[in-house]
Design a protein around this motif. Structure first.
Motif, PDB file in Angstrom:
ATOM      1  N   TYR A 165      21.304  26.646  -8.129  1.00 53.01           N
ATOM      2  CA  TYR A 165      20.873  25.487  -7.345  1.00 53.01           C
ATOM      3  C   TYR A 165      19.411  25.158  -7.607  1.00 53.01           C
ATOM      4  N   ALA A 166      18.594  26.193  -7.819  1.00 50.59           N
ATOM      5  CA  ALA A 166      17.144  26.001  -7.929  1.00 50.59           C
ATOM      6  C   ALA A 166      16.698  25.685  -9.352  1.00 50.59           C
ATOM      7  N   GLY A 167      17.521  26.006 -10.345  1.00 57.44           N
ATOM      8  CA  GLY A 167      17.079  25.844 -11.734  1.00 57.44           C
ATOM      9  C   GLY A 167      15.877  26.729 -12.016  1.00 57.44           C
ATOM     10  N   THR A 168      15.944  27.936 -11.494  1.00 55.47           N
ATOM     11  CA  THR A 168      14.853  28.920 -11.573  1.00 55.47           C
ATOM     12  C   THR A 168      14.315  29.080 -13.004  1.00 55.47           C
ATOM     13  N   ALA A 187      22.863  28.912 -16.538  1.00 55.55           N
ATOM     14  CA  ALA A 187      24.068  28.251 -17.056  1.00 55.55           C
ATOM     15  C   ALA A 187      25.297  29.129 -16.839  1.00 55.55           C
ATOM     16  N   ALA A 188      25.175  30.424 -17.111  1.00 57.63           N
ATOM     17  CA  ALA A 188      26.300  31.347 -16.924  1.00 57.63           C
ATOM     18  C   ALA A 188      26.720  31.394 -15.457  1.00 57.63           C
ATOM     19  N   LYS A 189      25.743  31.421 -14.532  1.00 60.74           N
ATOM     20  CA  LYS A 189      26.076  31.490 -13.103  1.00 60.74           C
ATOM     21  C   LYS A 189      26.744  30.196 -12.649  1.00 60.74           C
ATOM     22  N   GLY A 190      26.359  29.063 -13.222  1.00 61.59           N
ATOM     23  CA  GLY A 190      27.064  27.816 -12.931  1.00 61.59           C
ATOM     24  C   GLY A 190      28.506  27.910 -13.387  1.00 61.59           C
ATOM     25  N   GLY A 191      28.722  28.551 -14.536  1.00 62.91           N
ATOM     26  CA  GLY A 191      30.076  28.771 -15.027  1.00 62.91           C
ATOM     27  C   GLY A 191      30.865  29.663 -14.086  1.00 62.91           C
TER      28      GLY A 191
END
Ligand code: NAD
Ligand code: 4PL
Length: 246
Positions: free
Chosen positions: A143-146, A154-158
């Motif tokens: 969410y934060a684009g840390t 990107a992997a966690k979005g997946g």
């Protein structure tokens, strides 16, 4: 109830950090826990420390054959009830250093590993007629684009996308699939990395002050894999002292 008495659970990447805290919370709730980690010695040490019949095993979560064998052993001729996909690399890497090799390693370890274990575990749950559950560790960095972790984000979005899709695919069998998005947590891995220097900035963004601890995540995971969360699936639960307001 929140009791996990009689349940068989596997927690990947649980030799240390958040995974170890999750393994401990599930074991204390009554589950028989297999602590799976590429660091087998660490997994065995964690199991000995936790007790409650916990067992430590060596398994690389990116290897299909190793994961299938590990899950079959954990199922003891049946099926496991709980799979926690926690194993992951938590990199700190400037964008200018992100190359194909890094990208591939992070996608394999942090995203494809979730597919590999979920494929096998849910197939086994279906074959055994078991209404099991899968819990995936994502991250509020999605969410934060840390900064300094682009492939990881990107992997966690997946992982979040796959959580939503798998919940749909296996819901008809009574299998629940959820995810948790922790904020910065003072895990063993973070303490030993440059992320340890980020607490001041992250605390400024949190609604409540303090450094997030592995137990803060483990308690929520223990609830989500219990029957008390029986009407929740396909969800992503944010646990970060209010840093992100969804
Ligand atoms: P950590 O680095 O302390 O521990 C990770 C564990 O995973 C280690 O024991 C490591 O050996 C294992 N592992 C790595 N690659 C593996 C592989 N291929 N196969 C099997 N095991 C492997 O990590 P942590 O900080 O406790 O993070 C745990 C989970 O929480 C991860 O999914 C991470 O992305 C997530 N998370 C962490 C934070 C944080 O701030 N610590 C925040 C959000 C999400
Ligand atoms: C906000 O998942 O979510 C640092 C390191 N800061 O791994 C994370 C934040 C990190 C995060 C994460």
């Amino acid at each position: 109830s929140t009791s996990l008495e009689g349940r068989k659970a596997v927690v990947t990447g649980a030799a240390q950090g958040i995974g170890k805290a999750i393994a401990r919370a599930l074991a204390e709730a009554g589950a028989k826990v297999v602590i799976s980690d590429i660091n087998g010695e660490g997994a065995k040490a964690a199991a000995a420390e936790i007790g409650h019949g916990a067992v430590g095993v060596t398994c690389d979560s990116t290897k299909v054959d190793e994961v299938e064998t590990m899950l079959e052993d954990a199922a003891e001729n049946g099926a496991i009830d709980i799979l926690v996909n926690n194993a992951s690399i938590v990199p700190y890497i400037a964008w200018d250093d992100v190359d194909m090799a890094h990208w591939q390693k992070i996608i394999d370890t942090n995203l494809t590993s979730v597919f590999i274990a979920s494929r096998k575990a849910t197939d086994m749950m279906r074959a055994a007629g078991r209404k099991g559950t899968v819990l995936n560790m994502a991250s509020n960095s999605f969410y934060a684009g840390t900064p300094n972790m682009s492939a990881y984000v990107a992997a966690k979005g997946g992982v979040i996308g796959f959580t939503r899709a798998l919940a749909t695919e296996v819901g008809k069998y009574g299998i629940r699939v959820n995810a948790v998005t922790p904020g910065l947590i003072e895990s063993d891995g973070v303490k030993a990395s440059p992320h340890a220097e980020s607490f001041g900035f992250v605390e400024m963004l949190q609604a409540m002050p303090g450094k997030g601890q592995p137990t803060d995540i483990a308690k929520v995971v223990a609830f989500l894999v219990s029957d008390d969360a029986g009407w929740m699936t396909g969800q992503c639960v944010n646990v970060d002292a209010g840093m992100i307001r969804l």
